[in-house]
Scaffold this motif. Structure first.
Motif, PDB file in Angstrom:
ATOM      1  N   CYS A 274      -4.638  -1.443   6.224  1.00 51.77           N
ATOM      2  CA  CYS A 274      -4.051  -2.597   5.578  1.00 51.77           C
ATOM      3  C   CYS A 274      -3.623  -3.630   6.608  1.00 51.77           C
TER       4      CYS A 274
ATOM      5  N   CYS B  83       0.184   3.480   3.412  1.00 53.35           N
ATOM      6  CA  CYS B  83       0.703   3.109   4.735  1.00 53.35           C
ATOM      7  C   CYS B  83       1.886   2.149   4.644  1.00 53.35           C
TER       8      CYS B  83
ATOM      9  N   CYS C 137       0.855  -1.196   0.000  1.00 50.31           N
ATOM     10  CA  CYS C 137       0.000   0.000   0.000  1.00 50.31           C
ATOM     11  C   CYS C 137       0.884   1.236   0.000  1.00 50.31           C
TER      12      CYS C 137
ATOM     13  N   HIS D  19      -4.891   2.047   0.217  1.00 51.03           N
ATOM     14  CA  HIS D  19      -6.162   1.732   0.868  1.00 51.03           C
ATOM     15  C   HIS D  19      -7.053   2.971   0.900  1.00 51.03           C
TER      16      HIS D  19
HETATM   17 ZN   LIG Z   1      -2.709   0.951   3.485  1.00 44.13          ZN
END
Ligand SMILES: [Zn+2]
Length: 175
Positions: free
Chosen positions: A145, A78, A75, A139
């Motif tokens: 996530c 993050c 991701c 996300h």
């Molecule tokens: Zn994420």
């Protein structure tokens, strides 16, 4: 020409399938796709392949359909692993040489097949998936996530791999 293995359909002859207006609907394991594995964190499931081979109204041999595959990517929001459903919309023109490729209508992505040898369905599916990987998966703001703790150190280390196909994928303008 080699006889095609049956019924596994591991190798296919796209022109022959197009001449017979054939449809290939099957699951293809992602496990043996090494190039794909290098671009994502995890790719151990199956791709759902639905491809029709035939001729368009102008007589061009085409391979059209969709390939959907679950993978895990990093991701970009993050930096944790996140599940991504890769959807490859396939709209390919089958060609036997570069001249045919040049004459191909612009909406088709050319697939050059210079010999009559059957081609690996797995490699063909892998190529289409690589071209359709999202550049920067992230996300949704309200979601989160997977915690890194859920991954082994070995799997986690793969996160640092760069995506050499990002520039190419950007040119394809797919997401
Ligand atoms: Zn994420």
């Amino acid at each position: 020409m080699r006889a095609m293995p049956e019924p596994s359909l591991t190798y296919i002859d796209p022109f022959s399938l197009a001449n017979n207006e054939s449809t290939v609907e099957r699951e293809v394991s992602l496990g043996s796709m090494q190039r794909l594995a290098e671009l994502v964190i995890k790719s151990t499931g199956d791709a759902a392949v639905s491809l029709h081979f035939g001729s368009d109204p102008l007589g061009f041999r085409v391979m059209q359909g969709e390939i959907v595959a679950p993978v895990t990517m990093k991701c970009e929001r993050c930096l944790k692993p996140m599940p991504v459903e890769v959807v490859a919309t396939v709209n390919v023109g089958l060609v036997k040489n570069s001249k045919q490729a040049k004459n191909l209508p612009g909406q088709y992505e050319p697939l050059l097949l210079e010999s009559d040898e059957p081609v690996s369905l797995t490699e063909l599916v892998e190529d289409e998936l690589i071209l359709s990987l999202p550049i920067a998966p992230r996300h949704e703001l309200k979601e989160r996530c997977i915690d890194l703790d859920e991954y082994t150190a070995e799997e986690g280390s793969q996160e640092e791999k760069k995506n050499p196909f990002a520039a190419l994928a950007a040119l394809k303008e797919k997401h």
